[in-house]
Scaffold this motif. Structure first.
Motif, PDB file in Angstrom:
ATOM      1  N   VAL A  62     -46.478 -73.221 -79.731  1.00 39.36           N
ATOM      2  CA  VAL A  62     -47.731 -73.832 -79.292  1.00 39.36           C
ATOM      3  C   VAL A  62     -48.625 -74.128 -80.508  1.00 39.36           C
ATOM      4  O   VAL A  62     -49.354 -75.125 -80.535  1.00 39.36           O
ATOM      5  CB  VAL A  62     -48.429 -72.961 -78.221  1.00 39.36           C
ATOM      6  CG1 VAL A  62     -49.132 -71.770 -78.799  1.00 39.36           C
ATOM      7  CG2 VAL A  62     -49.402 -73.772 -77.408  1.00 39.36           C
ATOM      8  N   VAL A  63     -48.521 -73.297 -81.515  1.00 43.07           N
ATOM      9  CA  VAL A  63     -49.311 -73.522 -82.736  1.00 43.07           C
ATOM     10  C   VAL A  63     -48.847 -74.835 -83.390  1.00 43.07           C
ATOM     11  O   VAL A  63     -49.658 -75.636 -83.862  1.00 43.07           O
ATOM     12  CB  VAL A  63     -49.148 -72.333 -83.721  1.00 43.07           C
ATOM     13  CG1 VAL A  63     -49.987 -72.541 -84.966  1.00 43.07           C
ATOM     14  CG2 VAL A  63     -49.506 -71.015 -83.041  1.00 43.07           C
ATOM     15  N   ALA A  64     -47.539 -75.044 -83.378  1.00 46.24           N
ATOM     16  CA  ALA A  64     -46.992 -76.271 -83.971  1.00 46.24           C
ATOM     17  C   ALA A  64     -47.345 -77.501 -83.135  1.00 46.24           C
ATOM     18  O   ALA A  64     -47.555 -78.595 -83.673  1.00 46.24           O
ATOM     19  CB  ALA A  64     -45.482 -76.140 -84.098  1.00 46.24           C
ATOM     20  N   LEU A  65     -47.447 -77.311 -81.820  1.00 41.18           N
ATOM     21  CA  LEU A  65     -47.731 -78.460 -80.942  1.00 41.18           C
ATOM     22  C   LEU A  65     -49.191 -78.902 -81.020  1.00 41.18           C
ATOM     23  O   LEU A  65     -49.512 -80.058 -80.740  1.00 41.18           O
ATOM     24  CB  LEU A  65     -47.410 -78.089 -79.490  1.00 41.18           C
ATOM     25  CG  LEU A  65     -45.930 -77.985 -79.116  1.00 41.18           C
ATOM     26  CD1 LEU A  65     -45.788 -77.372 -77.725  1.00 41.18           C
ATOM     27  CD2 LEU A  65     -45.270 -79.362 -79.158  1.00 41.18           C
ATOM     28  N   LEU A  66     -50.071 -77.959 -81.373  1.00 40.36           N
ATOM     29  CA  LEU A  66     -51.504 -78.278 -81.368  1.00 40.36           C
ATOM     30  C   LEU A  66     -51.958 -78.849 -82.707  1.00 40.36           C
ATOM     31  O   LEU A  66     -51.515 -78.389 -83.775  1.00 40.36           O
ATOM     32  CB  LEU A  66     -52.311 -77.002 -81.104  1.00 40.36           C
ATOM     33  CG  LEU A  66     -52.369 -76.523 -79.656  1.00 40.36           C
ATOM     34  CD1 LEU A  66     -52.912 -75.095 -79.594  1.00 40.36           C
ATOM     35  CD2 LEU A  66     -53.239 -77.453 -78.814  1.00 40.36           C
ATOM     36  N   ASN A  67     -52.858 -79.782 -82.670  1.00 44.17           N
ATOM     37  CA  ASN A  67     -53.491 -80.261 -83.896  1.00 44.17           C
ATOM     38  C   ASN A  67     -54.600 -79.282 -84.278  1.00 44.17           C
ATOM     39  O   ASN A  67     -55.348 -78.820 -83.417  1.00 44.17           O
ATOM     40  CB  ASN A  67     -54.116 -81.642 -83.689  1.00 44.17           C
ATOM     41  CG  ASN A  67     -53.074 -82.675 -83.281  1.00 44.17           C
ATOM     42  OD1 ASN A  67     -51.897 -82.520 -83.598  1.00 44.17           O
ATOM     43  ND2 ASN A  67     -53.506 -83.711 -82.565  1.00 44.17           N
ATOM     44  N   ASN A  68     -54.699 -78.985 -85.554  1.00 42.78           N
ATOM     45  CA  ASN A  68     -55.803 -78.159 -86.094  1.00 42.78           C
ATOM     46  C   ASN A  68     -55.877 -76.756 -85.492  1.00 42.78           C
ATOM     47  O   ASN A  68     -56.963 -76.214 -85.306  1.00 42.78           O
ATOM     48  CB  ASN A  68     -57.154 -78.849 -85.884  1.00 42.78           C
ATOM     49  CG  ASN A  68     -57.135 -80.273 -86.374  1.00 42.78           C
ATOM     50  OD1 ASN A  68     -56.546 -80.546 -87.417  1.00 42.78           O
ATOM     51  ND2 ASN A  68     -57.732 -81.186 -85.630  1.00 42.78           N
ATOM     52  N   ALA A  69     -54.717 -76.182 -85.170  1.00 41.66           N
ATOM     53  CA  ALA A  69     -54.721 -74.824 -84.578  1.00 41.66           C
ATOM     54  C   ALA A  69     -54.975 -73.776 -85.649  1.00 41.66           C
ATOM     55  O   ALA A  69     -54.490 -73.887 -86.777  1.00 41.66           O
ATOM     56  CB  ALA A  69     -53.381 -74.555 -83.912  1.00 41.66           C
ATOM     57  N   GLN A  70     -55.754 -72.768 -85.283  1.00 45.61           N
ATOM     58  CA  GLN A  70     -56.015 -71.616 -86.149  1.00 45.61           C
ATOM     59  C   GLN A  70     -55.650 -70.377 -85.347  1.00 45.61           C
ATOM     60  O   GLN A  70     -56.095 -70.244 -84.207  1.00 45.61           O
ATOM     61  CB  GLN A  70     -57.503 -71.509 -86.496  1.00 45.61           C
ATOM     62  CG  GLN A  70     -58.081 -72.743 -87.153  1.00 45.61           C
ATOM     63  CD  GLN A  70     -57.724 -72.809 -88.626  1.00 45.61           C
ATOM     64  OE1 GLN A  70     -57.870 -71.829 -89.330  1.00 45.61           O
ATOM     65  NE2 GLN A  70     -57.246 -73.951 -89.070  1.00 45.61           N
ATOM     66  N   VAL A  71     -54.885 -69.482 -85.937  1.00 45.33           N
ATOM     67  CA  VAL A  71     -54.465 -68.291 -85.203  1.00 45.33           C
ATOM     68  C   VAL A  71     -55.294 -67.081 -85.614  1.00 45.33           C
ATOM     69  O   VAL A  71     -55.443 -66.799 -86.793  1.00 45.33           O
ATOM     70  CB  VAL A  71     -52.968 -68.008 -85.456  1.00 45.33           C
ATOM     71  CG1 VAL A  71     -52.559 -66.663 -84.870  1.00 45.33           C
ATOM     72  CG2 VAL A  71     -52.122 -69.124 -84.862  1.00 45.33           C
ATOM     73  N   ILE A  72     -55.839 -66.399 -84.610  1.00 44.77           N
ATOM     74  CA  ILE A  72     -56.474 -65.102 -84.846  1.00 44.77           C
ATOM     75  C   ILE A  72     -55.409 -64.070 -84.499  1.00 44.77           C
ATOM     76  O   ILE A  72     -54.991 -63.967 -83.341  1.00 44.77           O
ATOM     77  CB  ILE A  72     -57.719 -64.918 -83.952  1.00 44.77           C
ATOM     78  CG1 ILE A  72     -58.725 -66.046 -84.208  1.00 44.77           C
ATOM     79  CG2 ILE A  72     -58.359 -63.552 -84.194  1.00 44.77           C
ATOM     80  CD1 ILE A  72     -59.828 -66.140 -83.156  1.00 44.77           C
ATOM     81  N   LYS A  73     -54.926 -63.356 -85.499  1.00 45.02           N
ATOM     82  CA  LYS A  73     -53.849 -62.392 -85.233  1.00 45.02           C
ATOM     83  C   LYS A  73     -54.397 -61.164 -84.517  1.00 45.02           C
ATOM     84  O   LYS A  73     -55.610 -60.942 -84.496  1.00 45.02           O
ATOM     85  CB  LYS A  73     -53.193 -61.988 -86.558  1.00 45.02           C
ATOM     86  CG  LYS A  73     -52.457 -63.139 -87.202  1.00 45.02           C
ATOM     87  CD  LYS A  73     -51.636 -62.697 -88.376  1.00 45.02           C
ATOM     88  CE  LYS A  73     -50.870 -63.897 -88.909  1.00 45.02           C
ATOM     89  NZ  LYS A  73     -49.921 -63.547 -89.959  1.00 45.02           N
ATOM     90  N   ASN A  74     -53.489 -60.351 -84.005  1.00 39.26           N
ATOM     91  CA  ASN A  74     -53.919 -59.164 -83.244  1.00 39.26           C
ATOM     92  C   ASN A  74     -54.206 -57.958 -84.150  1.00 39.26           C
ATOM     93  O   ASN A  74     -54.477 -56.878 -83.652  1.00 39.26           O
ATOM     94  CB  ASN A  74     -52.864 -58.799 -82.190  1.00 39.26           C
ATOM     95  CG  ASN A  74     -51.522 -58.452 -82.816  1.00 39.26           C
ATOM     96  OD1 ASN A  74     -51.334 -58.599 -84.019  1.00 39.26           O
ATOM     97  ND2 ASN A  74     -50.588 -58.008 -81.999  1.00 39.26           N
ATOM     98  N   HIS A  75     -54.147 -58.122 -85.470  1.00 39.81           N
ATOM     99  CA  HIS A  75     -54.198 -56.962 -86.366  1.00 39.81           C
ATOM    100  C   HIS A  75     -55.447 -56.109 -86.196  1.00 39.81           C
ATOM    101  O   HIS A  75     -55.366 -54.888 -86.103  1.00 39.81           O
ATOM    102  CB  HIS A  75     -54.075 -57.411 -87.830  1.00 39.81           C
ATOM    103  CG  HIS A  75     -52.759 -58.050 -88.121  1.00 39.81           C
ATOM    104  ND1 HIS A  75     -52.442 -58.656 -89.314  1.00 39.81           N
ATOM    105  CD2 HIS A  75     -51.645 -58.189 -87.343  1.00 39.81           C
ATOM    106  CE1 HIS A  75     -51.213 -59.136 -89.268  1.00 39.81           C
ATOM    107  NE2 HIS A  75     -50.716 -58.876 -88.083  1.00 39.81           N
ATOM    108  N   GLN A  76     -56.621 -56.751 -86.178  1.00 35.75           N
ATOM    109  CA  GLN A  76     -57.848 -55.956 -86.075  1.00 35.75           C
ATOM    110  C   GLN A  76     -57.921 -55.253 -84.721  1.00 35.75           C
ATOM    111  O   GLN A  76     -58.332 -54.089 -84.635  1.00 35.75           O
ATOM    112  CB  GLN A  76     -59.090 -56.830 -86.306  1.00 35.75           C
ATOM    113  CG  GLN A  76     -60.383 -56.030 -86.452  1.00 35.75           C
ATOM    114  CD  GLN A  76     -60.304 -54.964 -87.556  1.00 35.75           C
ATOM    115  OE1 GLN A  76     -59.906 -55.260 -88.687  1.00 35.75           O
ATOM    116  NE2 GLN A  76     -60.652 -53.725 -87.218  1.00 35.75           N
ATOM    117  N   PHE A  77     -57.523 -55.950 -83.695  1.00 33.90           N
ATOM    118  CA  PHE A  77     -57.487 -55.362 -82.345  1.00 33.90           C
ATOM    119  C   PHE A  77     -56.613 -54.100 -82.345  1.00 33.90           C
ATOM    120  O   PHE A  77     -57.008 -53.034 -81.870  1.00 33.90           O
ATOM    121  CB  PHE A  77     -56.974 -56.424 -81.362  1.00 33.90           C
ATOM    122  CG  PHE A  77     -56.556 -55.905 -80.012  1.00 33.90           C
ATOM    123  CD1 PHE A  77     -57.412 -55.123 -79.254  1.00 33.90           C
ATOM    124  CD2 PHE A  77     -55.302 -56.217 -79.496  1.00 33.90           C
ATOM    125  CE1 PHE A  77     -57.019 -54.645 -78.001  1.00 33.90           C
ATOM    126  CE2 PHE A  77     -54.907 -55.750 -78.253  1.00 33.90           C
ATOM    127  CZ  PHE A  77     -55.772 -54.958 -77.513  1.00 33.90           C
TER     128      PHE A  77
END
Ligand SMILES: O=P(O)(O)OC[C@H]1O[C@@H](O)[C@H](O)[C@@H]1O
Length: 288
Positions: free
Chosen positions: A124-139
């Motif tokens: 889905v990240v590849a399919l979206l234009n201008n996608a930014q991922v917030i990873k789960n690390h801090q959570f």
């Protein structure tokens, strides 16, 4: 990340009670949605959108259009749970490629940035234009601090291994135990789970995954972990649907579920100890 303020350039969907009304919204008897922006828009705005079924997508498109007509020309979209992300390939003949259908709709809106929280896969990240991922690390770090016990991380299936090993190194090298689902090749149904380790006596296992939906993955896995004498089992998922299977989740040996409010305002259940420890945006009717 956990707390958003309510400055005038942030529009919440579903609408949360906030200082000053930014827009009005209602649904006609026919089911159509209507909304109206109540003041000229800033040039740069952020939409904080929590998916609540496909009706909510229409509300998002209407809000986006209204904002542009009111002068917004740079819109960031926060969409922590991305619909269709789990149908990121056609598994059975006759099914749609849902991830692409939803991604195409979002791409048509030409958002400046689209922020996702712990998406199901890279597709889905590849399919979206201008996608930014917030990873789960801090959570996950916040959960680990709250649990404050010796933990082992459980990778629930082969597809999770890369993420879990990355997480382990972020957490100072927490040990990882791998598991995998056994599927019926003819229809993809889960028929069992394998856990690749010996005895887990006295250990607290923390299963980490992006989502708990029907719960089948975790019920089978928890049973296997219990059979290996695990003392405590914690399930940590970024997105929690709230499942009809909660009794079964509890019976399988899961002691607590830690999650966020990416899909639900409040997860209250008499069966499971479900803790909603991360607030993406104010719950509907809450003033933050
Ligand atoms: O077993 P349920 O809860 O239905 O589904 C959740 C699992 O299905 C996968 O897509 C998720 O990544 C997770 O592993």
């Amino acid at each position: 990340m956990a707390n958003f303020d309510t400055v005038n350039s942030r529009y919440f969907l579903p609408k949360a009670q906030q200082e000053g009304e930014l827009f009005k919204q209602f649904t006609f008897g026919s089911g159509e949605n209507h909304l109206q922006i109540l003041a000229p828009s800033n040039k740069h705005v952020e939409i904080m959108f929590r998916y609540r079924g496909d009706q909510s997508i229409i509300q998002l498109l209407l809000l986006t259009d209204a904002l542009r007509r009111q002068g917004a020309n740079e819109i960031d979209l926060y969409i922590p749970y991305f619909p269709g992300a789990r149908q990121d390939r056609v598994c059975n003949q006759g099914e749609p490629l849902s991830a692409k259908v939803y991604a195409d709709l979002i791409n048509q809106q030409q958002y400046h940035k689209v922020y996702l929280f712990d998406p199901h896969s890279d597709v889905v990240v590849a399919l979206l234009n201008n996608a930014q991922v917030i990873k789960n690390h801090q959570f996950i770090k916040d959960v680990v601090n709250e649990i404050d016990r010796d933990l082992i991380l459980i990778s629930p299936d082969a597809g999770s291994n890369k993420k879990i090993f990355e997480l382990s190194s972020q957490l100072g090298g927490l040990p990882v135990v791998r598991a995998d689902k056994l599927r019926d090749v003819s229809n993809g149904a889960i028929i069992g789970t394998e856990v690749f380790c010996e005895d887990l006596s006295g250990k607290t296992a923390m299963i980490v995954d992006d989502i708990c939906a029907g719960g089948r993955t975790f019920i089978e896995l928890a049973k296997k972990l219990k059979a290996k004498n695990c003392e405590k089992i914690i399930l940590v998922v970024s997105h929690y649907e709230g499942s009809a299977q909660e009794i079964k989740l509890q019976e399988s040996g899961i002691d607590a579920v830690y999650t966020t409010n990416s899909l639900q305002d409040l997860v209250a259940t008499k069966f499971l100890n479900v803790k909603n420890i991360w607030q993406f945006m104010p719950a509907q009717g809450e003033s933050k």
